[in-house]
Design a protein around this motif. Structure first.
Motif, PDB file in Angstrom:
ATOM      1  N   LEU A 105       0.866  -1.170   0.000  1.00  0.00           N
ATOM      2  CA  LEU A 105       0.000   0.000   0.000  1.00  0.00           C
ATOM      3  C   LEU A 105       0.908   1.225   0.000  1.00  0.00           C
ATOM      4  O   LEU A 105       1.797   1.335   0.853  1.00  0.00           O
ATOM      5  N   THR A 106       0.702   2.135  -0.943  1.00  0.00           N
ATOM      6  CA  THR A 106       1.578   3.297  -1.058  1.00  0.00           C
ATOM      7  C   THR A 106       0.745   4.566  -1.141  1.00  0.00           C
ATOM      8  O   THR A 106      -0.168   4.649  -1.968  1.00  0.00           O
ATOM      9  N   TRP A 107       1.068   5.526  -0.285  1.00  0.00           N
ATOM     10  CA  TRP A 107       0.384   6.809  -0.264  1.00  0.00           C
ATOM     11  C   TRP A 107       1.420   7.920  -0.423  1.00  0.00           C
ATOM     12  O   TRP A 107       1.905   8.491   0.569  1.00  0.00           O
ATOM     13  N   PRO A 108       1.803   8.241  -1.663  1.00  0.00           N
ATOM     14  CA  PRO A 108       2.881   9.211  -1.884  1.00  0.00           C
ATOM     15  C   PRO A 108       2.639  10.564  -1.225  1.00  0.00           C
ATOM     16  O   PRO A 108       3.580  11.175  -0.703  1.00  0.00           O
ATOM     17  N   ALA A 109       1.396  11.046  -1.248  1.00  0.00           N
ATOM     18  CA  ALA A 109       1.120  12.361  -0.669  1.00  0.00           C
ATOM     19  C   ALA A 109       1.345  12.381   0.834  1.00  0.00           C
ATOM     20  O   ALA A 109       1.567  13.445   1.421  1.00  0.00           O
ATOM     21  N   MET A 110       1.298  11.207   1.462  1.00  0.00           N
ATOM     22  CA  MET A 110       1.500  11.114   2.902  1.00  0.00           C
ATOM     23  C   MET A 110       2.912  10.657   3.237  1.00  0.00           C
ATOM     24  O   MET A 110       3.259  10.518   4.413  1.00  0.00           O
ATOM     25  N   PHE A 111       3.725  10.371   2.192  1.00  0.00           N
ATOM     26  CA  PHE A 111       5.084   9.864   2.373  1.00  0.00           C
ATOM     27  C   PHE A 111       5.081   8.600   3.232  1.00  0.00           C
ATOM     28  O   PHE A 111       5.894   8.441   4.151  1.00  0.00           O
ATOM     29  N   ARG A 112       4.158   7.689   2.893  1.00  0.00           N
ATOM     30  CA  ARG A 112       4.026   6.446   3.655  1.00  0.00           C
ATOM     31  C   ARG A 112       3.801   5.258   2.728  1.00  0.00           C
ATOM     32  O   ARG A 112       3.209   5.398   1.647  1.00  0.00           O
ATOM     33  N   ALA A 113       4.250   4.112   3.174  1.00  0.00           N
ATOM     34  CA  ALA A 113       3.964   2.864   2.469  1.00  0.00           C
ATOM     35  C   ALA A 113       4.029   1.722   3.468  1.00  0.00           C
ATOM     36  O   ALA A 113       4.757   1.783   4.475  1.00  0.00           O
ATOM     37  N   ILE A 114       3.258   0.673   3.185  1.00  0.00           N
ATOM     38  CA  ILE A 114       3.326  -0.567   3.963  1.00  0.00           C
ATOM     39  C   ILE A 114       3.614  -1.696   2.992  1.00  0.00           C
ATOM     40  O   ILE A 114       2.921  -1.842   1.981  1.00  0.00           O
ATOM     41  N   ARG A 115       4.615  -2.498   3.292  1.00  0.00           N
ATOM     42  CA  ARG A 115       4.967  -3.648   2.467  1.00  0.00           C
ATOM     43  C   ARG A 115       4.639  -4.939   3.225  1.00  0.00           C
ATOM     44  O   ARG A 115       4.996  -5.077   4.403  1.00  0.00           O
ATOM     45  N   PHE A 116       3.974  -5.856   2.527  1.00  0.00           N
ATOM     46  CA  PHE A 116       3.634  -7.161   3.091  1.00  0.00           C
ATOM     47  C   PHE A 116       4.332  -8.240   2.265  1.00  0.00           C
ATOM     48  O   PHE A 116       4.262  -8.221   1.038  1.00  0.00           O
ATOM     49  N   ARG A 117       4.969  -9.206   2.942  1.00  0.00           N
ATOM     50  CA  ARG A 117       5.592 -10.332   2.239  1.00  0.00           C
ATOM     51  C   ARG A 117       5.192 -11.621   2.926  1.00  0.00           C
ATOM     52  O   ARG A 117       5.114 -11.685   4.160  1.00  0.00           O
ATOM     53  N   GLY A 118       4.932 -12.656   2.127  1.00  0.00           N
ATOM     54  CA  GLY A 118       4.563 -13.932   2.716  1.00  0.00           C
ATOM     55  C   GLY A 118       4.060 -14.906   1.674  1.00  0.00           C
ATOM     56  O   GLY A 118       4.586 -14.969   0.554  1.00  0.00           O
TER      57      GLY A 118
END
Length: 231
Positions: A105-118
Motif C-alpha cells: 500500500l503506497t500513499w505518496p502524498a502522505m510519504f508512507r507505504a506498507i509492504r507485506f511479504r509472505g
C-alpha cells in the motif's frame, strides 16, 4: 541531455514525519490499521489520496520473473490483507504454482507505504460469496464477462460478453441476482514480514520492519520482532 535524462530534474525532498520505534504500535496489525484509517480519512478530506486501498501485488512466474499489478484491498483484518481476482488469471496461476506473494500500500502524498511479504492463502467461498454479493450489479456482470489475462481481439468482444451475461442475469436488485463464477475468487497475504516506510528529508527515510518469529496473527505481539533497516 534531455530533461527526462537528468537525474536531478524531478528531485523532491520528502517532508514526511516518518515513524519511530517510540511511536510504532505494539503489533503490525495495529500499526497498519492506524495508517490505513488515516489514509482513508485523508482521501475523504483531500484529493491527493484518491484510492487508499490500491494494493500493488507481486508474484513470480515459473521462470522466476516477477509480475506486479495493482488491485484493490477488499479484506483487511488480523489475518492479513486480501483481494479478489480471477483465479485463472496470471496472478492466480502464479500463486497456485509458487504460493509466494508480496504486496504494498503506497500513499505518496502522505510519504508512507506498507509492504507485506509472505504466502498467498485462498479465501473461503463464504468470504468470496459475501463480498461478491455486495458489489454493484454491473461489477458482478463484469466478473463473468472478463476472463482475466486472456487475450481478446478488440474491445467489442468484451462488450458483447458483458451484454450476454447482463441478459442472462438481469438486475432485480438482489444480492443473488448474479451467481459467483467458478473462476472468480480471492487471496489473503499470510505475512512473514510487514514493513512500515516513512519518507523523510535528505533521503534518510524510516523503515521499521516486523518479522515473524512464531506462529500467530498480525495482532499477536509474541509472533513478531521489530527491527530498523537502513533506507
Amino acid at each position: 541531455m534531455s530533461d527526462m535524462q537528468r537525474s536531478d530534474t524531478l528531485h523532491l525532498d520528502y517532508t514526511g514525519e516518518g515513524i519511530s520505534e517510540a511511536e510504532v504500535a505494539a503489533t503490525p496489525w495495529q500499526q497498519a490499521r492506524r495508517w490505513v484509517d488515516e489514509a482513508v480519512e485523508r482521501s475523504q478530506a483531500q484529493a491527493d489520496v484518491p484510492e487508499p486501498f490500491a494494493l500493488s501485488v507481486a508474484t513470480v512466474d515459473a521462470a522466476g520473473r516477477p509480475n506486479v499489478r495493482t488491485v484493490l484491498m477488499r479484506f483487511f483484518d488480523e489475518r492479513g490483507p486480501g483481494f479478489v481476482t480471477g483465479t485463472e488469471s496470471t496472478k492466480g496461476i502464479e500463486i497456485a504454482a509458487t504460493g509466494g506473494i508480496a504486496a504494498a500500500l503506497t500513499w505518496p502524498a502522505m510519504f508512507r507505504a506498507i509492504r507485506f511479504r509472505g504466502t498467498a492463502e485462498e479465501l473461503s467461498r463464504e468470504e468470496v460469496a459475501g463480498y461478491f454479493g455486495s458489489r454493484p450489479w454491473a461489477s458482478r456482470i463484469s466478473a463473468w464477462a472478463s476472463r482475466q489475462s486472456q487475450p481478446i481481439e478488440g474491445r467489442a468482444g468484451l462488450e458483447e460478453a458483458y451484454a450476454r451475461y447482463a441478459a442472462q442475469f438481469p438486475d432485480r436488485g438482489n444480492a443473488d441476482d448474479v451467481p459467483v463464477p467458478d473462476f472468480w475468487g480471492g487471496y489473503r497475504v499470510v505475512c512473514d514480514e510487514v514493513e512500515f516506510w516513512g519518507g523523510r528529508r535528505n533521503r534518510l527515510h524510516d523503515r521499521l520492519v516486523f518479522s515473524r518469529v512464531a506462529p500467530g496473527s498480525l495482532d499477536d505481539a509474541a509472533a513478531w520482532s521489530l527491527s530498523r533497516r537502513q533506507p
